[in-house]
Design an enzyme around this catalytic site. Sequence first.
Site, PDB file in Angstrom:
ATOM      1  N   GLY A  45       0.820  -1.211   0.000  1.00  0.00           N
ATOM      2  CA  GLY A  45       0.000   0.000   0.000  1.00  0.00           C
ATOM      3  C   GLY A  45       0.850   1.256   0.000  1.00  0.00           C
ATOM      4  N   ASP A  89       8.768   6.070   7.900  1.00  0.00           N
ATOM      5  CA  ASP A  89       8.457   7.442   8.320  1.00  0.00           C
ATOM      6  C   ASP A  89       7.512   8.164   7.371  1.00  0.00           C
ATOM      7  OD1 ASP A  89      10.076   8.043   6.143  1.00  0.00           O
ATOM      8  OD2 ASP A  89      11.734   8.825   7.345  1.00  0.00           O
ATOM      9  N   ASP A 124       4.076  -4.832  -7.404  1.00  0.00           N
ATOM     10  CA  ASP A 124       3.460  -3.601  -6.888  1.00  0.00           C
ATOM     11  C   ASP A 124       3.983  -2.377  -7.608  1.00  0.00           C
ATOM     12  OD1 ASP A 124       5.788  -4.559  -5.203  1.00  0.00           O
ATOM     13  OD2 ASP A 124       5.686  -2.485  -4.514  1.00  0.00           O
TER      14      ASP A 124
END
Length: 469
Positions: A84, A119, A242
């Site tokens: 994702g 992060d 991906d």
Amino acid sequence: MKIPFDNTYGDLPAQMFTRLRPTAVSDPSLIAFNAALADDLGITAGDDAQIATVFSGNQVPDGADPLAQLYAGHQFGNWNPQLGDGRALLLGEVTDKNGTRRDIQLKGSGPTPYSRSGDGRAWLGPVLREYLVSEAMHALGVPTTRALAAVRTADTVIRETLLPGAVLTRVASSHIRVGTFQIYAARGDKEALAALYDYTVARHYPDVTDPSGLLTAVLHRQAALVARWMGLGFIHGVMNTDNVSVAGETIDYGPCAFMDTYHPDTVFSAIDQYGRYAYSNQPGVAVWNLTQFATALIPLMPDQDEAIENFTTIINTFSDVFDGARRDVFAAKLGLTDATADDNALIDDFLTLMARDGADFTNSFAALATDTLKDQFVDQPALQAWETRWRSRLTDNSSAIMAKSNPLIIPRNHHVEAVIAAGVAGDDAPFHAMLNAVTRPYAALTPETAPFAQPPAQGEAVTQTFCGT
């Protein structure tokens, strides 16, 4: 600033994304803004400060629907069940002047539920690299995501060292990936899988009537895309599922690179320890990725055994489709018209000579039209024998064909690294000089652009590239 958003992805089932706002950054300042692309998207921009505020994520513009998309993927052949957008947010969609729906996405906009302890930020180097390379690819005629804006922040990003932060705004036909299909197939979520199929067909392939048609269409686009990469000496570096767009665009410029000295086994990515994504392996990897796409489509078929047989037949067409696309690309680079399978030997023999003599990929092809070919090669008798065969195939149109097919300038790795070093030191002038050069790849060289056509001198060659995370 006015952006004519017309958002649709957020209408898909809620489990396919997470809505959230970007995380604010400190003191954003504009590095670059693609005014021509903004105009094509119908964006009315303000001054540099406002552009930096919006495209850093500090101000969400009216009509935006920021969300992080969910997907999975095979990374270096290993299944990762959930990935994702871990450091990106889809701001929304617009329809450009040609009537094409386009995504506008922030990269480096902060953590999301898919960050996996990351992060969510981007440091300046990968932002400058992607801006340069994606805009160069567009100028080279390769389907690609585009760079709309690059913004420097006053925040520090932690990687191996402390680095300056930045945010990239990119534009894509969509951010739907092979991995987007994979996650819902793997989870047995047929509702989301069927909704994604319908959405993808409506958005990208309106003439498709069933999943086998979608597989065929995506296969043809991937074959054509990888053939274009091969014709430029481009190595994507991280062809995970991906990172494969079902729209057939080059996406996710991480440890990507263009070859200087030609060799088919060239690898740059520091994380590609076994050469899975080497230059010559890219067509085979495309087949592997398409096979995963086919597997993800099987749950949509009423007879799955029949679907496996049908999809296997479709996948097996890749070799012929790619070979034809590759021949067309390289025949144009040699100035050939009406190329046939017999020309494959001429193409491959030239590449063999290049690999044997350590010739520069880009400059060798450019030299075909300037009678300077001998300067690129050591084995002059072998070159002359090949050149005799090649000249017998030329026509009156050959020079014009070569001029349109062989760039003089590519984003060479040593120049990109020099731009990044300057940017880290606070000097953006080298970035803008290089951007001016790489977005005019076929134009006659000028005193300003000529340095960017030069291969690396001894000690300048970049042997490894790195992922921004």
